[in-house]
Design a protein around this motif. Structure first.
Motif, PDB file in Angstrom:
ATOM      1  N   GLY A 165       0.848  -1.197   0.000  1.00 12.68           N
ATOM      2  CA  GLY A 165       0.000   0.000   0.000  1.00 12.68           C
ATOM      3  C   GLY A 165       0.875   1.234   0.000  1.00 12.68           C
ATOM      4  N   ILE A 166       0.278   2.385   0.203  1.00 14.95           N
ATOM      5  CA  ILE A 166       1.052   3.622   0.250  1.00 14.95           C
ATOM      6  C   ILE A 166       1.568   3.855   1.670  1.00 14.95           C
ATOM      7  N   ALA A 171       1.721  10.303   2.971  1.00 17.80           N
ATOM      8  CA  ALA A 171       0.595  10.748   2.150  1.00 17.80           C
ATOM      9  C   ALA A 171      -0.193  11.842   2.868  1.00 17.80           C
ATOM     10  N   GLY A 172      -0.335  11.708   4.197  1.00 19.15           N
ATOM     11  CA  GLY A 172      -1.006  12.754   4.966  1.00 19.15           C
ATOM     12  C   GLY A 172      -0.248  14.065   4.936  1.00 19.15           C
ATOM     13  N   LYS A 173       1.081  13.978   5.008  1.00 18.54           N
ATOM     14  CA  LYS A 173       1.900  15.193   4.915  1.00 18.54           C
ATOM     15  C   LYS A 173       1.745  15.842   3.545  1.00 18.54           C
ATOM     16  N   ILE A 298      -5.521  12.061  -3.902  1.00 18.17           N
ATOM     17  CA  ILE A 298      -4.296  11.264  -3.842  1.00 18.17           C
ATOM     18  C   ILE A 298      -4.690   9.819  -4.122  1.00 18.17           C
ATOM     19  N   ASP A 299      -4.255   9.324  -5.264  1.00 17.64           N
ATOM     20  CA  ASP A 299      -4.619   7.968  -5.678  1.00 17.64           C
ATOM     21  C   ASP A 299      -3.668   6.958  -5.041  1.00 17.64           C
ATOM     22  N   GLN A 300      -4.213   5.871  -4.485  1.00 15.05           N
ATOM     23  CA  GLN A 300      -3.436   4.889  -3.729  1.00 15.05           C
ATOM     24  C   GLN A 300      -2.972   3.688  -4.558  1.00 15.05           C
ATOM     25  N   SER A 301      -3.065   3.763  -5.872  1.00 14.80           N
ATOM     26  CA  SER A 301      -2.711   2.622  -6.731  1.00 14.80           C
ATOM     27  C   SER A 301      -3.465   1.367  -6.315  1.00 14.80           C
ATOM     28  N   PRO A 302      -4.810   1.424  -6.278  1.00 12.91           N
ATOM     29  CA  PRO A 302      -5.587   0.277  -5.780  1.00 12.91           C
ATOM     30  C   PRO A 302      -5.394  -1.000  -6.599  1.00 12.91           C
ATOM     31  N   ASP A 331       3.441   3.908  -5.202  1.00 10.11           N
ATOM     32  CA  ASP A 331       3.419   5.342  -5.489  1.00 10.11           C
ATOM     33  C   ASP A 331       2.034   5.912  -5.206  1.00 10.11           C
ATOM     34  N   ALA A 332       2.018   7.103  -4.624  1.00  8.36           N
ATOM     35  CA  ALA A 332       0.770   7.841  -4.426  1.00  8.36           C
ATOM     36  C   ALA A 332       0.730   8.946  -5.476  1.00  8.36           C
ATOM     37  N   HIS A 333      -0.251   8.915  -6.352  1.00  4.86           N
ATOM     38  CA  HIS A 333      -0.330   9.848  -7.470  1.00  4.86           C
ATOM     39  C   HIS A 333      -1.295  10.993  -7.137  1.00  4.86           C
ATOM     40  N   ILE A 334      -0.839  12.218  -7.372  1.00  6.95           N
ATOM     41  CA  ILE A 334      -1.690  13.387  -7.121  1.00  6.95           C
ATOM     42  C   ILE A 334      -2.521  13.674  -8.358  1.00  6.95           C
TER      43      ILE A 334
END
Length: 340
Positions: A165-166, A171-173, A298-302, A331-334
């Motif tokens: 997962g991310i 990701a929160g930051k 913020i996409d979590q690459s599900p 990767d977390a994609h914006i």
């Protein structure tokens, strides 16, 4: 050809210790296991995959996979990855049993785990939940040598082999930095979490608050509510807070339920004042982003969460290859209105 005996000699251990590290059987001290793995890497040791293939072919091999019933749009993306992971497993002679269970239905979750233990699955892929009884089941799996790979929400590291997962804290930051770009310096944030028991949602909130309070001469004011991960609950609670506190300038949604938050802001007609940053590029969330109600997702690459968790488990069973890391961060994609 590099043999087990050569690895054992170079690592200063017995052949049995190398076998236990390779196949994750029994207990080996962490420093010893790491020394053996380091020697394997240095020698480019490759397990006898052909021999393992014959071994697998001689018995019925089955893995169990749990899908969450919360937020169908997001879970559908994970499901697509899991289905491709199942196809990968089948290519290796491993069948998969998939159970769809709500993370809110703890009793059913535990029942299905018990059924999988009874059916002698060789490994399990699941989304974690916060529960003492759940942890006890994972301990049973560990004691029986059944590997557990988690995705989306983690469990205690000692109870699983690898998390996919991310990095939720980072990701929160990231979300806080985005919010600072679109909110006034003295802005006041509403944070909509899933539940206090949702570990990764809480990690995102912790990361957000840590970054939110760093901006010089900026307000670090905030309020936290919980939408339980459901559209209707998040909608009603956000609507009530906005009626009470119209000074809110930014809303951070740490997990499922963002569409409910967006609906509350959209109906008030205050999207130009109350900016929204959250997670998951689901169709419903994207619709609100395209109409200007949501600024960033913020996409979590599900898909990769589902596929990679299954693939890693299959590689573990078929090749005896453990993941190089205990947390496989994706990767977390914006996403914004122009790249979704």
């Amino acid at each position: 050809m590099v043999t087990v005996e050569m690895v054992a000699k170079m690592a200063g251990v017995s052949r049995g210790t190398v076998d236990r590290v390779l196949h994750h059987r029994g207990e080996v001290k962490s420093e010893t296991a790491e020394r053996v793995r380091q020697v394997m890497r240095e020698l480019d040791f490759q397990p006898n995959t052909l021999g393992r293939a014959f071994s697998i072919a001689k018995k019925r091999n089955r893995i169990g996979i749990f899908l969450s019933a919360r937020e169908p749009d997001f879970q559908e993306q994970i499901k697509q990855g899991i289905e491709d992971g199942v196809a990968y497993a089948q290519q290796h002679g491993i069948e998969a049993v998939i159970e769809v269970v709500s993370p809110d239905d703890e009793l059913l979750y535990l029942q299905k785990i018990d059924e999988m233990i009874a059916s002698e699955v060789q490994g399990i892929v699941l989304r974690g939940i916060e529960s003492k009884a759940f942890d006890e089941r994972l301990q049973i799996l560990k004691n029986q040598g059944i590997p557990v790979f988690t995705y989306n929400q983690d469990v205690r590291p000692a109870l699983r082999n690898c998390y996919v997962g991310i990095d939720s804290c980072r990701a929160g930051k990231c979300a806080a930095l985005l919010m600072r770009q679109i909110s006034p310096p003295d802005g006041y944030a509403l944070i909509v979490g899933v539940t206090p028991q949702h570990k990764d949602s809480e990690k995102r909130i912790e990361g957000f608050l840590e970054q939110w309070g760093l901006a010089p001469k900026a307000s670090s004011g905030y309020r936290i509510i919980y939408g339980e991960g459901y559209h209707d609950v998040a909608y009603a609670r956000t609507r009530d807070v906005l009626n009470e506190m119209p000074n809110i300038t930014g809303i951070f949604v740490s997990g499922a339920g963002l569409s409910g938050v967006a609906q509350a802001v959209y109906e008030r007609g205050t999207a130009d004042v109350q900016k929204i940053v959250g997670f998951d590029a689901t169709q419903r969330n994207i619709t609100y982003m395209k109409n200007g109600t949501v600024q960033f997702l913020i996409d979590q690459s599900p898909y990769q969460q589902g596929y990679k968790a299954v693939q890693l488990l299959v590689d573990y069973l078929f090749e005896g290859r453990a993941p190089d890391v205990s947390c496989y961060y994706l990767d977390a994609h914006i996403k914004n209105a122009f790249n979704c």
